[in-house]
Scaffold this motif. Sequence first.
Motif, mmCIF file in Angstrom:
data_model
loop_
_atom_site.group_PDB
_atom_site.id
_atom_site.type_symbol
_atom_site.label_atom_id
_atom_site.label_comp_id
_atom_site.label_asym_id
_atom_site.label_seq_id
_atom_site.Cartn_x
_atom_site.Cartn_y
_atom_site.Cartn_z
ATOM 1 N N GLU A 171 0.837 -1.127 -0.074
ATOM 2 C CA GLU A 171 0.184 0.204 -0.329
ATOM 3 C C GLU A 171 0.976 1.214 0.154
ATOM 4 N N TYR A 172 1.930 1.072 0.720
ATOM 5 C CA TYR A 172 2.596 2.497 0.817
ATOM 6 C C TYR A 172 4.240 2.666 -0.011
ATOM 7 N N ASN A 173 4.547 1.368 0.037
ATOM 8 C CA ASN A 173 5.492 1.398 -1.068
ATOM 9 C C ASN A 173 5.999 2.595 -2.216
ATOM 10 N N LEU A 174 7.122 3.946 -1.926
ATOM 11 C CA LEU A 174 7.506 3.813 -3.040
ATOM 12 C C LEU A 174 9.249 3.976 -3.263
ATOM 13 N N GLU A 175 9.423 4.314 -4.450
ATOM 14 C CA GLU A 175 11.031 4.154 -4.230
ATOM 15 C C GLU A 175 11.980 4.781 -3.575
ATOM 16 N N ASN A 176 11.289 5.747 -2.021
ATOM 17 C CA ASN A 176 11.809 6.453 -1.641
ATOM 18 C C ASN A 176 11.570 6.163 -0.495
ATOM 19 N N LEU A 177 10.695 5.006 -0.054
ATOM 20 C CA LEU A 177 9.631 4.216 1.717
ATOM 21 C C LEU A 177 9.684 3.390 0.810
ATOM 22 N N LYS A 178 10.821 2.645 1.212
ATOM 23 C CA LYS A 178 10.986 0.727 1.833
ATOM 24 C C LYS A 178 10.511 0.166 2.964
ATOM 25 N N PHE A 179 9.984 -1.234 2.205
ATOM 26 C CA PHE A 179 10.213 -2.132 3.088
ATOM 27 C C PHE A 179 10.638 -3.069 3.372
ATOM 28 N N GLY A 180 11.700 -3.603 4.729
ATOM 29 C CA GLY A 180 11.850 -4.677 5.125
ATOM 30 C C GLY A 180 12.405 -5.212 6.395
ATOM 31 N N LYS A 181 12.803 -6.455 6.331
ATOM 32 C CA LYS A 181 12.518 -7.672 7.665
ATOM 33 C C LYS A 181 14.612 -7.904 7.640
ATOM 34 N N VAL A 182 14.334 -8.388 8.667
ATOM 35 C CA VAL A 182 15.532 -9.217 9.169
ATOM 36 C C VAL A 182 15.370 -10.513 9.961
#
Length: 266
Positions: A171-182
């Motif tokens: 819903e919110y992903n942008l080229e300067n707003l990214k999502f990650g997991k570890v």
Amino acid sequence: MSIKADLKQLLKPYYLFNILLSLSYVVLKRAPGLCNYLFHVEECEFDGRETEILFFLVIVVMIRTRKSGSVSMINYLSSSFVYTKVANLILWFNADFLMGTVYGIIFVLGALLFPEPAYSGPDNVLYFRGLQGLDEELARTKDSYWLVTFYAAWNPACVNFAPIFAKLSTEYNLENLKFGKVDVGRYPEAAQKHRVNDSSLSKQLPTTILFKGGEEVVRRPAIDSKGTVAKFFFSSDNVRGAFNLNNLYEECKGAVKAKKKHVKRD
């Protein structure tokens, strides 16, 4: 998750098996004929000790699921399975040592054969392979915001949060707003650097941190100056509010448009 989706999820082997184990003692103890044969009793009733154990189980499940922030039927069940199965193990051993041993073997085999199903739907999440991968990406994209979740595959709260985080990423992903997991179970050094307790009794799993320019901006659950972990329910609305995602999205979207205009002028 809708009721229809919850019911569909319940048909998976993990949930069917664990529901059967969780209800095994209560159902068999109250089933005429079966209870007389298995427990060598004339009436299929709970005795005082069994009633106390079941009553205590209900209290524990209610308290623990509230603390874990369970908001759907599936989340509620996932959070309660461990306690219901342990209570059943105690009840079976209390009734008969052999039956308790058999239940314990089934308990262990079930955990190996039917692991909790992981989320497999769409997402825009980058899975970092350790601390180095996270640090390199944060350094490479200093102009971007990163919302990163530190999780453990064995933790029910992390499993419950996975589909919520995935949907937010789409819903919110942008080229300067990214999502990650570890995965801190595999990469404990990442947990250590970012002050996330990865023990089995941790109150910090999952932990989600918003980074800007490689630096932490906001985290949930928050930790005060004394090291106390604040309670936080990882629902979709709570995450949106805690990280101000709607405004952050508009800010990042505006920055992308401004950058594109600047490139066109050049």
